[in-house]
Design a protein around this motif. Structure first.
Motif, PDB file in Angstrom:
ATOM      1  N   LYS A 173       0.793  -1.210  -0.258  1.00 37.80           N
ATOM      2  CA  LYS A 173      -0.105  -0.071  -0.165  1.00 37.80           C
ATOM      3  C   LYS A 173       0.951   1.170   0.119  1.00 37.80           C
ATOM      4  O   LYS A 173       0.599   2.089  -0.695  1.00 37.80           O
ATOM      5  N   TYR A 177       0.853   4.313  -2.996  1.00 37.87           N
ATOM      6  CA  TYR A 177       1.050   5.693  -2.555  1.00 37.87           C
ATOM      7  C   TYR A 177       2.092   6.160  -3.004  1.00 37.87           C
ATOM      8  O   TYR A 177       2.056   7.399  -3.914  1.00 37.87           O
ATOM      9  N   TRP A 388      -4.076   6.701  16.807  1.00 38.28           N
ATOM     10  CA  TRP A 388      -4.871   5.870  16.036  1.00 38.28           C
ATOM     11  C   TRP A 388      -4.634   4.468  16.131  1.00 38.28           C
ATOM     12  O   TRP A 388      -3.388   3.996  16.493  1.00 38.28           O
ATOM     13  N   THR A 410       2.981  10.832   6.521  1.00 42.98           N
ATOM     14  CA  THR A 410       1.639  10.468   6.099  1.00 42.98           C
ATOM     15  C   THR A 410       1.463   8.970   6.574  1.00 42.98           C
ATOM     16  O   THR A 410       2.012   8.152   6.341  1.00 42.98           O
ATOM     17  N   LEU A 412      -0.854   5.898   6.901  1.00 44.91           N
ATOM     18  CA  LEU A 412      -1.607   4.845   5.919  1.00 44.91           C
ATOM     19  C   LEU A 412      -2.266   3.781   6.576  1.00 44.91           C
ATOM     20  O   LEU A 412      -1.455   3.141   7.474  1.00 44.91           O
ATOM     21  N   ASP A 413      -3.445   3.519   6.241  1.00 43.34           N
ATOM     22  CA  ASP A 413      -4.093   2.163   6.803  1.00 43.34           C
ATOM     23  C   ASP A 413      -3.629   1.094   5.800  1.00 43.34           C
ATOM     24  O   ASP A 413      -3.131   1.254   4.902  1.00 43.34           O
ATOM     25  N   TYR A 415      -5.872  -0.111   3.793  1.00 45.34           N
ATOM     26  CA  TYR A 415      -6.352   0.046   2.613  1.00 45.34           C
ATOM     27  C   TYR A 415      -5.614   1.065   1.614  1.00 45.34           C
ATOM     28  O   TYR A 415      -6.237   1.510   0.768  1.00 45.34           O
ATOM     29  N   GLY A 416      -4.775   1.912   2.388  1.00 43.93           N
ATOM     30  CA  GLY A 416      -4.123   2.962   1.821  1.00 43.93           C
ATOM     31  C   GLY A 416      -4.824   4.148   1.967  1.00 43.93           C
ATOM     32  O   GLY A 416      -4.384   5.178   1.249  1.00 43.93           O
ATOM     33  N   ASN A 417      -5.769   4.198   2.878  1.00 35.59           N
ATOM     34  CA  ASN A 417      -6.416   5.472   3.051  1.00 35.59           C
ATOM     35  C   ASN A 417      -5.276   6.374   4.104  1.00 35.59           C
ATOM     36  O   ASN A 417      -4.643   5.761   4.863  1.00 35.59           O
ATOM     37  N   ILE A 418      -5.545   7.783   3.786  1.00 35.71           N
ATOM     38  CA  ILE A 418      -4.619   8.665   4.726  1.00 35.71           C
ATOM     39  C   ILE A 418      -5.386   9.052   5.842  1.00 35.71           C
ATOM     40  O   ILE A 418      -6.468   9.496   5.771  1.00 35.71           O
ATOM     41  N   LEU A 419      -4.746   8.822   6.967  1.00 34.56           N
ATOM     42  CA  LEU A 419      -5.490   8.800   8.299  1.00 34.56           C
ATOM     43  C   LEU A 419      -4.700  10.306   8.992  1.00 34.56           C
ATOM     44  O   LEU A 419      -5.578  10.810   9.897  1.00 34.56           O
TER      45      LEU A 419
END
Length: 428
Positions: A173, A177, A388, A410, A412-413, A415-419
């Motif tokens: 992931k 990104y 988190w 940055t 990332l979780d 799933y590649g989501n930015i948290l």
């Protein structure tokens, strides 16, 4: 007629495929645990570590630029070697859950590649008197803007293979990104029992160890054998080849290196169990910073700065005074399995970022050993800006992006989501 030709072609293809498979097995037999580690100056040098069976009588490294696809301009060197016994007969466990004692007497090789060109991608392979390894790659530093992947706490344990698979999937992931990241930074506990050499060998077969330089710190799990029968930094030292510029007893475990104009200082919490150990580490850090100027100063250790569940101070209290004194820009840690990020802190107060240290600790990444966080925080509410965790099943990593104006981190979780995004301003 056409049917016979087709059958013949299929048969030949099968024979070729089997031959290629056998060749690959022969090439990798007897050479193992190949990993690229930083030298002090990663713009023109790099360290390579590997192991070989004691039956191999000669072993060299061949290296060249990736664009030299035919290896016509390659160079070869021997490196240094010694007989390694530190892992032998350590109580361990096989992938099927069987208890056993590690059979791990081998030749440990170390090669310091020097005279490299900045901003280049190199390839190398290990050649012995009877086999040749796969091809490995690394990049040298020197770009004005560069990036890296930060990950930790995936506790490789062969009976639970998913731990390693989840961490490598998380790195996928980060790669999605930013396919251009140049190296990997880990913050400890990548092995469940550091004394189990078979665990290191399995991990080093993963693709991300074949494509990137890895720099890391010694975690408590990396430092231990099964059941804490023996604790030693020799496990971490012998599984890698880090610069030997640490203080007495910590050479190759505590170390420093440059990537571009960022100075990274790597600490070993296991040597800081008492005040004397902390003083020795802090005197060394002070000396390293004094003698190695840099735009960015980054200190890394395994143990957390704050406890992610409550916000209570942990290693922060030990180090904040020295970090203020030395102008440390970024402090990175792991261990607590909860992502925690502060603002820039100087003299106990959050600033506008023009001075002070940003403290960040990574989440776990094995989908097994995460920690749930209650809401709200009960301590250090004025310092901690973001936390988190996914609870026990946590997987996350950090993308590091650096230029002359700022460091950007940055989160990332899986799933590649930015948290979360944090920026550390350049003080220069």
């Amino acid at each position: 007629m056409n049917f016979r030709i087709t059958i013949r072609r299929i048969t030949i293809s099968i024979i070729v495929a089997i031959g290629a498979s056998l060749t690959l097995t022969a090439q990798t037999q007897g050479i193992f645990s190949i990993v690229t580690c930083p030298a002090e100056n990663t713009s023109n040098s790099m360290h390579i570590s590997w192991g070989a069976d004691t039956t191999i009588t000669a072993c060299n490294i061949e290296y060249t630029l990736v664009r030299d696809s035919q290896w016509k301009k390659s160079r070869t060197m021997e490196g240094t070697s010694h007989l390694c016994r530190v892992f032998d007969q350590v109580y361990s466990k096989k992938a099927d859950g069987t208890d056993f004692y590690e059979d791990a007497i081998f030749i440990k090789y170390e090669a310091a590649l020097e005279g490299l060109k900045p901003r280049r991608e190199y390839q190398y392979r290990i050649i012995s008197d009877r086999c040749t390894s796969d091809t490995y790659r690394f990049r040298t530093s020197g770009n004005n803007r560069w990036s890296a992947c930060i990950i930790s706490d995936f506790h490789v344990y062969p009976p639970l293979r998913n731990r390693l698979d989840n961490a490598m999937a998380m790195m996928d992931k980060v790669y999605e990104y930013d396919p251009g990241f140049e190296w990997v930074l880990h913050l400890g506990d990548i092995i469940a029992w550091g004394g189990s050499y078979s665990f290191w060998k399995e991990m080093y077969e993963e693709k991300y160890f074949k494509k990137y330089m890895w720099a890391g710190v010694n975690g408590n799990h990396d430092n231990m054998s099964r059941g804490y029968i023996k604790n030693t930094n020799e496990y971490f030292k012998e599984a890698n080849f880090y610069p030997r510029n640490g203080y007495k007893g910590e050479e190759g475990v505590c170390y420093w290196f440059y990537w571009g104009d960022a100075l990274f200082i790597m600490l070993n919490n296991e040597s800081m169990k008492d005040d004397e150990g902390v003083r020795a580490a802090q005197e060394w850090v002070r000396d390293v910073v004094k003698n190695n100027p840099a735009r960015y100063r980054v200190v890394c250790e395994h143990y957390q700065w704050f406890f992610g569940t409550s916000g209570k101070s942990s290693q922060y209290e030990r180090w904040c005074g020295l970090f203020d004194e030395l102008g440390i820009d970024l402090a990175l840690a792991g261990n607590n399995h909860v992502y925690v990020r502060t603002g820039a802190i100087c003299q106990g107060k959050v600033t506008d970022g023009s001075k002070g240290t940003v403290y960040i600790q990574t989440p776990s990444s094995d989908n097994e050993r995460g920690v749930a966080i209650p809401d709200p925080l009960t301590e250090n509410l004025d310092k901690i800006r973001f936390r988190w965790s996914e609870g026990e099943k946590t997987v996350g990593a950090i993308h590091l992006d650096v230029n002359k104006r700022r460091i950007k981190l940055t989160l990332l979780d899986r799933y590649g989501n930015i948290l979360d995004i944090a920026e550390v301003k350049s003080k220069k």
